[in-house]
Design a protein around this motif. Structure first.
Motif, PDB file in Angstrom:
ATOM      1  N   GLY A   5      25.785  28.052  -0.143  1.00  0.00           N
ATOM      2  CA  GLY A   5      25.625  29.475  -0.405  1.00  0.00           C
ATOM      3  C   GLY A   5      24.196  29.975  -0.387  1.00  0.00           C
ATOM      4  O   GLY A   5      23.957  31.178  -0.346  1.00  0.00           O
ATOM      5  N   ASP A  42      30.082  33.366   5.098  1.00  0.00           N
ATOM      6  CA  ASP A  42      28.737  33.450   4.522  1.00  0.00           C
ATOM      7  C   ASP A  42      27.971  34.655   5.055  1.00  0.00           C
ATOM      8  O   ASP A  42      27.185  35.267   4.327  1.00  0.00           O
ATOM      9  CB  ASP A  42      27.959  32.160   4.768  1.00  0.00           C
ATOM     10  N   THR A 102      21.791  29.450  -7.002  1.00  0.00           N
ATOM     11  CA  THR A 102      21.302  29.933  -5.708  1.00  0.00           C
ATOM     12  C   THR A 102      20.129  30.900  -5.870  1.00  0.00           C
ATOM     13  O   THR A 102      19.223  30.893  -5.050  1.00  0.00           O
ATOM     14  CB  THR A 102      22.430  30.615  -4.914  1.00  0.00           C
TER      15      THR A 102
END
Length: 165
Positions: A5, A42, A102
């Motif tokens: 991610g 994504d 992330t």
């Protein structure tokens, strides 16, 4: 190897930067910003994050500034990353642990502790966004009587289809 991610979040950061600093549209910026992101889910996530940050930026910044002693600079990378982190939690319902994993990676070599502290403070407080996004300064005047209806329309995100086909 990247954290799962992370490329989507980097792309979202690049999309937002292209819109705010270079005056590009999301479509104009997409080619370069999404070039390293594999897979349509994504890519869609990167666009969704960028879209939510741009829609709710003024309100996200108000939340961020409520958790710092002094406001962060408008062009500070920590502010941009915090906007991305908060948009994911507050608008895309991403779990906080995934946002931290992330988001903080986007600040490698930077003010990670600051971002983590501000994010944790705001999530602990249970902050929320208003029902309708606050329009950027000057936009309300420019749009006149239509501003309220447009802002209300911006509150409803476009559908996000992350289904694998």
């Amino acid at each position: 190897m990247d954290i799962p991610g992370l490329p989507a979040r980097r792309a979202a950061l690049n999309l937002i930067d292209a819109v705010l600093r270079r005056g590009e549209t999301l479509d104009q910026a997409a080619g370069a910003a999404l070039s390293r992101v594999r897979g349509e889910p994504d890519r869609a996530l990167a666009r969704a994050i960028a879209g939510e940050v741009l829609r709710w930026r003024r309100d996200l910044d108000t939340l961020i500034d409520s958790a710092t002693r002094e406001p962060l600079a408008d062009d500070a990378k920590a502010r941009a990353v915090l906007e991305i982190m908060l948009a994911q939690v507050l608008r895309l319902e991403t779990p906080a642990h995934a946002v931290i994993a992330t988001g903080l990676e986007l600040l490698s070599g930077g003010p990670r502790r600051l971002a983590h502290g501000v994010f944790s403070t705001l999530t602990r407080r249970g902050v929320t966004l208003p029902d309708v996004p606050s329009l950027p300064f000057g936009v309300e005047e420019r749009w006149g009587a239509r501003a309220g209806a447009i802002a209300q329309g911006l509150a409803v995100p476009p559908p996000l289809d992350l289904a694998l086909r």
